[in-house]
Design an enzyme around this catalytic site. Structure first.
Site, PDB file in Angstrom:
ATOM      1  N   ARG A 215       4.457 -16.235  37.513  1.00 35.90           N
ATOM      2  CA  ARG A 215       5.324 -16.398  36.692  1.00 35.90           C
ATOM      3  C   ARG A 215       6.722 -15.473  36.976  1.00 35.90           C
ATOM      4  O   ARG A 215       7.834 -15.873  36.812  1.00 35.90           O
ATOM      5  CB  ARG A 215       4.750 -16.372  35.131  1.00 35.90           C
ATOM      6  CG  ARG A 215       5.745 -16.881  34.055  1.00 35.90           C
ATOM      7  CD  ARG A 215       5.124 -16.831  32.959  1.00 35.90           C
ATOM      8  NE  ARG A 215       3.677 -17.145  33.303  1.00 35.90           N
ATOM      9  CZ  ARG A 215       3.088 -18.058  32.834  1.00 35.90           C
ATOM     10  NH1 ARG A 215       3.598 -19.047  31.923  1.00 35.90           N
ATOM     11  NH2 ARG A 215       1.709 -18.331  33.087  1.00 35.90           N
ATOM     12  N   THR A 216       6.111 -14.308  36.673  1.00 34.81           N
ATOM     13  CA  THR A 216       7.341 -13.217  36.777  1.00 34.81           C
ATOM     14  C   THR A 216       7.966 -13.040  38.222  1.00 34.81           C
ATOM     15  O   THR A 216       9.372 -12.981  37.937  1.00 34.81           O
ATOM     16  CB  THR A 216       6.611 -11.677  36.458  1.00 34.81           C
ATOM     17  OG1 THR A 216       6.067 -11.878  35.135  1.00 34.81           O
ATOM     18  CG2 THR A 216       7.860 -10.788  36.234  1.00 34.81           C
TER      19      THR A 216
ATOM     20  N   LYS B 236      -3.849  -2.660  54.873  1.00 36.69           N
ATOM     21  CA  LYS B 236      -4.100  -1.918  56.107  1.00 36.69           C
ATOM     22  C   LYS B 236      -3.861  -0.364  55.715  1.00 36.69           C
ATOM     23  O   LYS B 236      -3.812   0.384  56.608  1.00 36.69           O
ATOM     24  CB  LYS B 236      -3.150  -2.461  57.093  1.00 36.69           C
ATOM     25  CG  LYS B 236      -3.214  -3.907  57.606  1.00 36.69           C
ATOM     26  CD  LYS B 236      -2.431  -4.396  58.765  1.00 36.69           C
ATOM     27  CE  LYS B 236      -2.266  -5.760  59.058  1.00 36.69           C
ATOM     28  NZ  LYS B 236      -0.758  -6.288  59.633  1.00 36.69           N
TER      29      LYS B 236
ATOM     30  N   ARG C 207       6.204  -4.757  40.670  1.00 43.35           N
ATOM     31  CA  ARG C 207       5.079  -4.744  39.884  1.00 43.35           C
ATOM     32  C   ARG C 207       4.153  -4.018  40.687  1.00 43.35           C
ATOM     33  O   ARG C 207       3.894  -4.122  42.147  1.00 43.35           O
ATOM     34  CB  ARG C 207       4.759  -6.240  39.713  1.00 43.35           C
ATOM     35  CG  ARG C 207       3.160  -6.218  38.941  1.00 43.35           C
ATOM     36  CD  ARG C 207       3.038  -7.700  38.401  1.00 43.35           C
ATOM     37  NE  ARG C 207       3.917  -7.754  37.373  1.00 43.35           N
ATOM     38  CZ  ARG C 207       3.660  -8.720  36.421  1.00 43.35           C
ATOM     39  NH1 ARG C 207       2.399  -9.682  36.725  1.00 43.35           N
ATOM     40  NH2 ARG C 207       4.128  -8.862  35.493  1.00 43.35           N
TER      41      ARG C 207
ATOM     42  N   HIS D  27       6.735  -3.496  30.597  1.00 51.77           N
ATOM     43  CA  HIS D  27       7.220  -4.808  31.278  1.00 51.77           C
ATOM     44  C   HIS D  27       8.646  -5.107  30.697  1.00 51.77           C
ATOM     45  O   HIS D  27       8.497  -5.744  29.657  1.00 51.77           O
ATOM     46  CB  HIS D  27       6.046  -5.756  30.913  1.00 51.77           C
ATOM     47  CG  HIS D  27       6.326  -7.119  31.955  1.00 51.77           C
ATOM     48  ND1 HIS D  27       7.310  -7.104  32.648  1.00 51.77           N
ATOM     49  CD2 HIS D  27       5.386  -8.074  32.096  1.00 51.77           C
ATOM     50  CE1 HIS D  27       7.189  -8.591  33.367  1.00 51.77           C
ATOM     51  NE2 HIS D  27       6.249  -9.134  32.875  1.00 51.77           N
TER      52      HIS D  27
END
Lengths: 182, 334
Positions: free
Chosen positions: B58-59, B86, B108, B136
């Site tokens: 969603r974000t 990696k 994020r 957030h």
């Protein structure tokens, strides 16, 4: 750099007479007020559009819808304006499709504001016709844009600024020519 | 007024006036969501990096939509398909993405403080799209916008937050924002998720109380924020899923304890039938889909404020540093 006032171009009475005349011209040229709507460009185009609509009520007895348009997001010089140009709301509560729209602004100069306003309008729909009404045309166009309804045409130099001061925003009512001097 | 930071890392350092300014700037973008043509050219030629080191749908889509509607292009990094697997460090990844010359870095990360850490190393604006259990900010802003639209203003509301508060960056951003408008908070959930220390996390003087009975928490509530229950954090013997439903689920019966017209928010994704019943989630008091629509408008406002004319006169990051320092070695989402 200082800003000095050079002369007064219009008094309150002259502004009022000019707006009355512009209202008559718009009604005449549009063949009535049916499907006509005014769009004031923020900030000073908004009270001018409202006053022209009021004058039209006296002519045709008809309420012409008035919308307001904030063109900040459509400018092509946004990064040069200010660190952050503050956004205002646009408020156009009627559908613009097939409408006969008249954009209203205080001063027509480079034409870039009007270019931005048309981009904004066309994001809302497809008007039948768009024309332009300004209180002052000061020349120096950088775009192929002309106004159909002009209050007064004034020759200016590039350093001069025309300030339209309206009671609703500036608490005084006149148009002045100011100059930047070093 | 202008936005005085180069980045948006947290809501904690912002004043009520600054928060109001950002919310006001979202208004014109709410209108644009209703236009037949939603695409602007305001950020044409600019590039926004969407670096989601932790999974999000969603974000990420909301920021991508916001960038696209402003005319910007996006570069996407997703945890599962990236070189993080990696063994590249967070800073190396950020520097490499930055070397492609983007204009804004939205990220994020599962570690609290990760966005702040990256912001100290990059010269372009960094937007925190969620860092660990810290903040957030865009979610806090879109929640406030939704509340303001529905209830008229943000002042002195009784806000109840239900669920796993201790792990919730959404709850922290909500408290840091709404606390500055005089809101009072009631935090409620199982004791393991609502430790008493939470009573001190808000702006100075913010009344926050922790309660463990949902009936007590809902009394007189103006706004109820229901958090997603991460079912993997529910396990026997401490608490089973059924016990949670029995004790804490927001249902029609319990809603009667809140003020009439109380607003229900949920940051999504919803576990229907666990933290909230479908009748309540889909009922007239729920604003969950408005939150999603407002999310795009809020993120357009954030990108606009950070990216337009942001190169001159902007201050370096002044945001408060979170207490947790991130591990410099990046790790895949957990």
């Amino acid at each position: 750099m200082r800003i000095v006032e050079k002369s007064q171009l219009m008094s309150a009475a002259e502004i009022d007479r000019t707006l009355q005349r512009l209202a008559h011209q718009i009604v005449e040229k549009s063949g009535g007020t049916k499907s006509l709507a005014l769009i004031g460009i923020r900030r000073r185009g908004v009270p001018l559009a409202q006053r022209i609509a009021r004058a039209m009520r006296g002519i045709d007895g008809v309420e012409v819808p008035v919308g307001t348009l904030d063109i900040t997001l459509y400018r092509d010089d946004l990064s040069k304006v200010a660190p952050q140009a503050v956004l205002q709301s646009s408020d156009i509560s009627f559908g613009v499709d097939s409408m006969d729209l008249v954009l209203v602004d205080d001063v027509l100069y480079t034409g870039r504001t009007i270019r931005a306003a048309m981009n904004g309008l066309f994001d809302l729909g497809r008007p039948k016709r768009v024309s332009l009404c300004v209180l002052i045309d000061r020349g120096h166009r950088e775009m192929p844009i002309e106004a159909q309804f002009v209050g007064r045409t004034i020759q200016t130099s590039d350093t001069e600024i025309i300030e339209v001061r309206l009671a609703e925003i500036d608490h005084e009512e006149r148009v002045v020519l100011v100059d930047r001097v070093d | 007024m202008t936005y005085r930071f180069r980045d948006l890392l947290a809501l904690e350092p912002l004043s009520a006036d600054e928060l109001t300014f950002i919310l006001d700037q979202a208004k014109p973008f709410q209108e644009i969501q209703r236009h037949p043509l939603k695409k602007l050219a305001t950020l044409r030629g600019k590039t926004v990096v969407l670096a989601f080191f932790e999974n999000s749908t969603r974000t990420r889509l909301s920021f991508a939509t916001a960038a696209s509607r402003l005319g910007a292009d996006t570069m996407n990094l997703q945890a599962e398909a990236s070189s993080l697997k990696k063994g590249e460090t967070l800073l190396d990844t950020a520097n490499n993405l930055n070397a492609m010359r983007p204009d804004c870095f939205v990220m994020r990360h599962a570690s609290s403080g990760a966005a702040d850490f990256v912001a100290r190393h990059l010269e372009i604006p960094v937007v925190n799209a969620g860092d660990g259990t810290h903040e957030h900010p865009s979610q806090g802003l879109l929640d406030a916008l939704t509340i303001r639209d529905r209830l008229g203003n943000l002042n002195n509301l009784n806000v109840t937050i239900l669920g796993d508060i201790s792990h919730s960056r959404v709850a922290r951003s909500n408290i840091h924002l709404l606390g500055k408008f005089g809101c009072r908070f009631t935090l409620c959930g199982p004791a393991m998720w609502v430790p008493r220390e939470l009573e001190k996390i808000g702006p100075a003087g913010t009344p926050i109380r922790c309660v463990y009975r949902v009936e007590e928490a809902l009394e007189d509530a103006d706004v109820i924020i229901v958090l997603r229950v991460q079912t993997e954090r529910l396990h026997e013997p401490s608490l089973s899923q059924n016990d949670y439903i029995l004790l804490y689920q927001l249902n029609t019966e319990r809603m009667k304890l809140a003020k009439p017209g109380a607003l229900i928010l949920h940051p999504g994704p919803i576990n229907r039938g666990i933290e909230i019943t479908p009748e309540v989630a889909d009922g007239p008091q729920s604003a969950v889909l408005e939150q999603v629509t407002n999310g795009v408008a809020t993120r357009m406002a954030i990108l606009y404020l950070l990216m337009v004319g942001a190169t001159e006169g902007a201050h370096p990051a002044l945001e408060a540093k979170p207490e947790v320092t991130p591990k410099e070695s990046a790790h895949a989402s957990d």
